[in-house]
Design a protein around this motif. Structure first.
Motif, mmCIF file in Angstrom:
data_model
loop_
_atom_site.group_PDB
_atom_site.id
_atom_site.type_symbol
_atom_site.label_atom_id
_atom_site.label_comp_id
_atom_site.label_asym_id
_atom_site.label_seq_id
_atom_site.Cartn_x
_atom_site.Cartn_y
_atom_site.Cartn_z
ATOM 1 N N MET A 1 1.082 -1.118 -0.078
ATOM 2 C CA MET A 1 -0.324 0.193 0.585
ATOM 3 C C MET A 1 1.270 1.809 -0.260
ATOM 4 N N LYS A 2 0.513 2.370 -0.951
ATOM 5 C CA LYS A 2 1.360 3.448 -0.654
ATOM 6 C C LYS A 2 0.523 4.278 0.185
ATOM 7 N N VAL A 3 1.504 5.450 0.628
ATOM 8 C CA VAL A 3 0.646 6.534 1.994
ATOM 9 C C VAL A 3 1.387 7.636 1.584
ATOM 10 N N LEU A 4 0.464 8.392 1.277
ATOM 11 C CA LEU A 4 1.455 9.831 0.725
ATOM 12 C C LEU A 4 0.621 10.629 1.522
ATOM 13 N N ILE A 5 2.321 11.505 2.574
ATOM 14 C CA ILE A 5 1.869 12.422 3.413
ATOM 15 C C ILE A 5 2.362 13.761 2.879
ATOM 16 N N LEU A 6 1.424 14.803 3.225
ATOM 17 C CA LEU A 6 1.566 16.546 3.146
ATOM 18 C C LEU A 6 2.387 17.132 4.382
ATOM 19 N N ALA A 7 3.197 17.233 4.167
ATOM 20 C CA ALA A 7 3.503 18.435 5.963
ATOM 21 C C ALA A 7 4.424 19.911 5.150
ATOM 22 N N ASN A 22 7.781 11.657 12.220
ATOM 23 C CA ASN A 22 7.660 9.893 12.886
ATOM 24 C C ASN A 22 6.438 9.044 12.304
ATOM 25 N N ILE A 23 5.835 9.459 11.928
ATOM 26 C CA ILE A 23 4.397 9.207 11.224
ATOM 27 C C ILE A 23 5.046 7.979 9.991
ATOM 28 N N ALA A 24 5.924 8.930 8.579
ATOM 29 C CA ALA A 24 6.240 8.084 8.256
ATOM 30 C C ALA A 24 6.997 7.195 8.099
ATOM 31 N N LEU A 25 8.135 7.676 9.164
ATOM 32 C CA LEU A 25 9.206 6.191 9.885
ATOM 33 C C LEU A 25 7.985 4.698 10.365
ATOM 34 N N LYS A 26 7.316 5.502 11.199
ATOM 35 C CA LYS A 26 6.044 3.711 11.873
ATOM 36 C C LYS A 26 5.234 3.562 10.208
ATOM 37 N N LEU A 27 5.433 3.803 9.652
ATOM 38 C CA LEU A 27 4.217 3.374 8.403
ATOM 39 C C LEU A 27 5.436 2.348 7.782
ATOM 40 N N ALA A 28 6.974 3.473 7.088
ATOM 41 C CA ALA A 28 7.590 2.376 6.672
ATOM 42 C C ALA A 28 7.983 1.473 7.745
ATOM 43 N N LEU A 32 4.990 -0.169 4.090
ATOM 44 C CA LEU A 32 4.127 0.836 3.585
ATOM 45 C C LEU A 32 5.062 1.646 2.452
ATOM 46 N N VAL A 33 4.571 1.791 1.814
ATOM 47 C CA VAL A 33 5.870 2.979 0.792
ATOM 48 C C VAL A 33 5.283 3.824 1.022
ATOM 49 N N VAL A 34 5.908 5.092 1.893
ATOM 50 C CA VAL A 34 5.636 6.506 1.931
ATOM 51 C C VAL A 34 6.516 7.054 1.246
ATOM 52 N N THR A 35 5.878 8.661 1.144
ATOM 53 C CA THR A 35 6.613 9.308 0.588
ATOM 54 C C THR A 35 5.579 10.257 1.692
ATOM 55 N N PHE A 44 15.901 14.240 4.352
ATOM 56 C CA PHE A 44 15.674 12.777 4.132
ATOM 57 C C PHE A 44 15.691 12.238 3.377
ATOM 58 N N ASP A 45 15.426 11.158 2.819
ATOM 59 C CA ASP A 45 15.373 10.875 1.779
ATOM 60 C C ASP A 45 14.155 10.513 0.884
ATOM 61 N N ASN A 46 13.059 9.970 1.666
ATOM 62 C CA ASN A 46 11.692 9.808 1.163
ATOM 63 C C ASN A 46 10.567 11.337 0.585
ATOM 64 N N GLU A 47 11.586 12.186 1.098
ATOM 65 C CA GLU A 47 10.777 13.282 0.655
ATOM 66 C C GLU A 47 11.118 14.019 -1.002
ATOM 67 N N VAL A 48 9.993 15.115 -1.397
ATOM 68 C CA VAL A 48 10.096 15.233 -2.600
ATOM 69 C C VAL A 48 9.523 16.998 -2.689
ATOM 70 N N VAL A 49 10.166 17.834 -2.559
ATOM 71 C CA VAL A 49 9.739 19.630 -2.730
ATOM 72 C C VAL A 49 9.029 19.308 -3.749
ATOM 73 N N ALA A 50 7.059 19.834 -3.477
ATOM 74 C CA ALA A 50 6.960 19.592 -4.416
ATOM 75 C C ALA A 50 5.060 20.471 -4.159
ATOM 76 N N LEU A 51 5.356 21.060 -2.272
ATOM 77 C CA LEU A 51 4.399 22.510 -2.191
ATOM 78 C C LEU A 51 4.755 23.311 -2.619
ATOM 79 N N PRO A 52 4.011 24.609 -2.606
ATOM 80 C CA PRO A 52 4.571 25.588 -3.177
ATOM 81 C C PRO A 52 5.076 26.907 -1.326
ATOM 82 N N PRO A 53 6.408 27.423 -1.703
ATOM 83 C CA PRO A 53 7.175 28.118 -0.299
ATOM 84 C C PRO A 53 5.752 28.719 0.303
ATOM 85 N N THR A 54 6.428 28.573 2.022
ATOM 86 C CA THR A 54 4.996 29.283 2.746
ATOM 87 C C THR A 54 5.148 30.985 2.309
ATOM 88 N N ARG A 55 3.387 30.896 2.516
ATOM 89 C CA ARG A 55 2.916 32.581 2.218
ATOM 90 C C ARG A 55 3.078 32.342 0.871
#
Length: 125
Positions: A1-7, A22-28, A32-35, A44-55
């Motif tokens: 199962m693949k989980v996508l986390i946005l933060a 912590n959620i990403a580590l526990k799911l992995a 589970l496959v976590v991005t 960290f190795d499982n993160e992708v910069v995809a959200l716009p910058p703050t504000r």
């Protein structure tokens, strides 16, 4: 199962960042496959910069982010949004028209749930 986390980030010195990490580590650990899609790189190795910058008020960056998030939502089974700012809006807009996706938002922090002791006008001020 693949989980996508946005933060916003996965910085362990930041409250929501630590929660996301912590959620990403526990799911992995459970197989589970976590991005994790972030706005600020934390190293960290499982993160992708995809959200716009703050504000960010740059409409081009926001639209670009929505289309990039849509690509990752298509591959994921569960979408977990952490942080209450505008982060939950992006997967909602990016996921319009997609069926069968499980989406939920993690509301953590002061006043993420309105206290029962406050009336309506005071709670919104």
């Amino acid at each position: 199962m693949k989980v996508l986390i946005l933060a916003r980030n996965q910085d362990i010195k930041c409250g929501n960042g630590r929660t996301a990490r912590n959620i990403a580590l526990k799911l992995a650990e459970r197989g589970l496959v976590v991005t994790v899609l972030v706005a600020e790189k934390s190293g960290f190795d499982n993160e992708v910069v995809a959200l716009p910058p703050t504000r960010s008020r740059n409409v081009f960056l926001i639209l670009k982010s929505i289309f990039l998030i849509r690509k990752y939502i298509g591959k994921a089974d569960i979408i977990h949004s952490i942080d209450g700012a505008l982060i939950p809006v992006f997967p909602y807009l990016a996921g319009l028209g997609m069926r069968g996706k499980k989406f939920f938002t993690h509301a953590g922090g002061t006043y993420s749930v309105r206290p029962l002791t406050q009336g309506f006008p005071k709670a919104w001020l």
